[in-house]
Write an enzyme that holds these catalytic residues in place. Structure first.
Site, PDB file in Angstrom:
ATOM      1  N   LYS A  13       0.847  -1.209   0.000  1.00 43.46           N
ATOM      2  CA  LYS A  13       0.000   0.000   0.000  1.00 43.46           C
ATOM      3  C   LYS A  13       0.876   1.250   0.000  1.00 43.46           C
ATOM      4  CE  LYS A  13       0.930   2.156   3.681  1.00 43.46           C
ATOM      5  NZ  LYS A  13       1.176   2.323   5.024  1.00 43.46           N
ATOM      6  N   ASP A  35      -2.730  -1.179  10.165  1.00 46.24           N
ATOM      7  CA  ASP A  35      -2.904  -1.205   8.705  1.00 46.24           C
ATOM      8  C   ASP A  35      -3.586  -2.480   8.217  1.00 46.24           C
ATOM      9  OD1 ASP A  35      -1.798   1.250   8.170  1.00 46.24           O
ATOM     10  OD2 ASP A  35       0.205   0.476   7.696  1.00 46.24           O
TER      11      ASP A  35
HETATM   12  P1  ATP Z   1       3.998  -0.325   7.968  1.00 44.55           P
HETATM   13  O1  ATP Z   1       3.972   0.601   6.798  1.00 44.55           O
HETATM   14  O2  ATP Z   1       2.702  -1.049   8.228  1.00 44.55           O
HETATM   15  O3  ATP Z   1       4.602   0.233   9.199  1.00 44.55           O
HETATM   16  P2  ATP Z   1       6.385  -1.462   6.962  1.00 44.55           P
HETATM   17  O4  ATP Z   1       6.252  -1.638   5.487  1.00 44.55           O
HETATM   18  O5  ATP Z   1       7.110  -0.222   7.408  1.00 44.55           O
HETATM   19  O6  ATP Z   1       4.958  -1.521   7.576  1.00 44.55           O
HETATM   20  P3  ATP Z   1       6.993  -4.230   7.351  1.00 44.55           P
HETATM   21  O7  ATP Z   1       7.601  -4.611   6.042  1.00 44.55           O
HETATM   22  O8  ATP Z   1       5.626  -4.668   7.624  1.00 44.55           O
HETATM   23  O9  ATP Z   1       7.124  -2.664   7.591  1.00 44.55           O
HETATM   24  O10 ATP Z   1       8.015  -4.747   8.469  1.00 44.55           O
HETATM   25  C1  ATP Z   1       8.073  -4.179   9.747  1.00 44.55           C
HETATM   26  C2  ATP Z   1       8.723  -5.176  10.693  1.00 44.55           C
HETATM   27  O11 ATP Z   1       7.877  -6.306  10.847  1.00 44.55           O
HETATM   28  C3  ATP Z   1      10.074  -5.688  10.228  1.00 44.55           C
HETATM   29  O12 ATP Z   1      11.005  -5.354  11.212  1.00 44.55           O
HETATM   30  C4  ATP Z   1       9.908  -7.199  10.093  1.00 44.55           C
HETATM   31  O13 ATP Z   1      10.974  -7.874  10.700  1.00 44.55           O
HETATM   32  C5  ATP Z   1       8.622  -7.527  10.831  1.00 44.55           C
HETATM   33  N1  ATP Z   1       7.774  -8.525  10.141  1.00 44.55           N
HETATM   34  C6  ATP Z   1       6.988  -9.409  10.735  1.00 44.55           C
HETATM   35  N2  ATP Z   1       6.320 -10.161   9.847  1.00 44.55           N
HETATM   36  C7  ATP Z   1       6.678  -9.750   8.629  1.00 44.55           C
HETATM   37  C8  ATP Z   1       6.321 -10.138   7.303  1.00 44.55           C
HETATM   38  N3  ATP Z   1       5.453 -11.110   7.055  1.00 44.55           N
HETATM   39  N4  ATP Z   1       6.879  -9.444   6.285  1.00 44.55           N
HETATM   40  C9  ATP Z   1       7.740  -8.438   6.539  1.00 44.55           C
HETATM   41  N5  ATP Z   1       8.118  -8.050   7.765  1.00 44.55           N
HETATM   42  C10 ATP Z   1       7.601  -8.691   8.810  1.00 44.55           C
END
Ligand code: ATP
Length: 284
Positions: free
Chosen positions: A10, A136
């Protein structure tokens, strides 16, 4: 039995923080939409009552810290499912990027297990379960384009923005969402973007107005902490993207581009800057 689900990334076309609440969460107003970059999730029944998880990506947790694992455990506990599941995550979305990769994996796991185990859980209930996993996740259950309020869980679907190219670029730094929100001084925000104006641009299908009205208050924090994100924004604009914004808490920056002829130039220009660059379409 096996099921597959796609878990798209997203982007936030607009993200405002209205105030910090007594419970420690921030009251937000966000307009979110999905882009055509997705993880692929395979879920397979296991004879034993256990949850196993694997991924080709070496850098995510493969235990109860994984959001897909947490989604599986939540649905198993709540619906008293005695079967086990093997979940394989084919990660395409960069991690800790501001693209809700983990949240989308969790949402896709809820949808997939609802099918695999024939539980018949209605969408609004899947969204309520999702809210227990992260702010989210409810949006990621349905996708599309929506305005989110509250902690992000109060959702109202809206029409899709005008179709365009989206160039995503993630600099090689990891940003913690909790850290960025922790550093934000909600009562000292300089400039609040307007959800109303972004909604109007979408309703009028005015790509130019949409590009002018993008806004994300978390840029105030992340751009100061990481000057390379600011430079990346400037670089995308210079290369010709028509609207440029950081997604979520960053560090991914996206550029909206209406003309295909410009896409290759912007993409190639950014590749000199960072390794993770994608030229994709909105998922409308
Ligand atoms: P948001 O925008 O919702 O904050 P994000 O894109 O910044 O998300 P994610 O890629 O969701 O961040 O990852 C955040 C943290 O979650 C990472 O430190 C990762 O280790 C952990 N994590 C747990 N499960 C997952 C998964 N299925 N895929 C990616 N990261 C994951």
């Amino acid at each position: 039995m096996k099921v597959f689900e796609k878990a798209p990334a997203k982007i936030n076309l607009m993200l405002d923080v209205l105030r910090k609440r007594e419970d420690g969460y921030h009251e937000v107003e966000m307009i979110m939409t999905m882009v055509d970059l997705a993880d692929r999730i395979e879920m397979q029944e296991l004879p034993r009552d256990t949850i196993m998880i694997s991924s080709q990506a070496g850098y995510i947790p493969l235990d109860e810290k994984n959001l897909a694992f947490q989604a599986a455990r939540l649905i198993k506990d709540r619906y008293d499912v005695k079967q086990g599941v093997y979940i394989h995550l084919d990660k395409k979305i960069p991690v800790a990027a501001g693209l809700a990769g983990g949240s989308s994996d969790a949402a896709a796991t809820l949808r997939g297990l609802n099918r695999l185990w024939e539980l018949g859980i209605p969408t609004d209930e899947l969204q309520r379960l999702g809210a227990e996993l992260g702010s989210d996740v409810p949006f990621c259950v349905t996708g599309g384009t929506a305005i989110a309020r509250g902690r992000g869980e109060k959702l109202e679907p809206i029409e899709s923005p005008p179709q365009c190219w989206v160039i995503l670029a993630k600099p090689p730094i990891n940003v913690s969402t909790a850290d960025v929100y922790g550093k934000l001084r909600a009562n000292a925000i300089q400039h609040h973007p307007s959800a109303e104006l972004v909604l109007e641009a979408i309703r009028l299908k005015r790509f130019d107005l949409l590009c002018d009205r993008l806004g994300n208050v978390l840029e105030e924090v992340t751009l100061d902490l990481y000057p390379e994100v600011r430079r990346l924004k400037e670089c995308m604009l210079r290369l010709g993207a028509e609207g440029v914004l950081m997604s979520g808490s960053g560090p991914t920056v996206f550029g909206l581009v209406s003309k295909e002829a410009k896409v290759a130039r912007i993409y190639n220009g950014l590749r000199g800057f960072c390794k993770d660059v994608f030229a994709i379409r909105l998922l409308t």
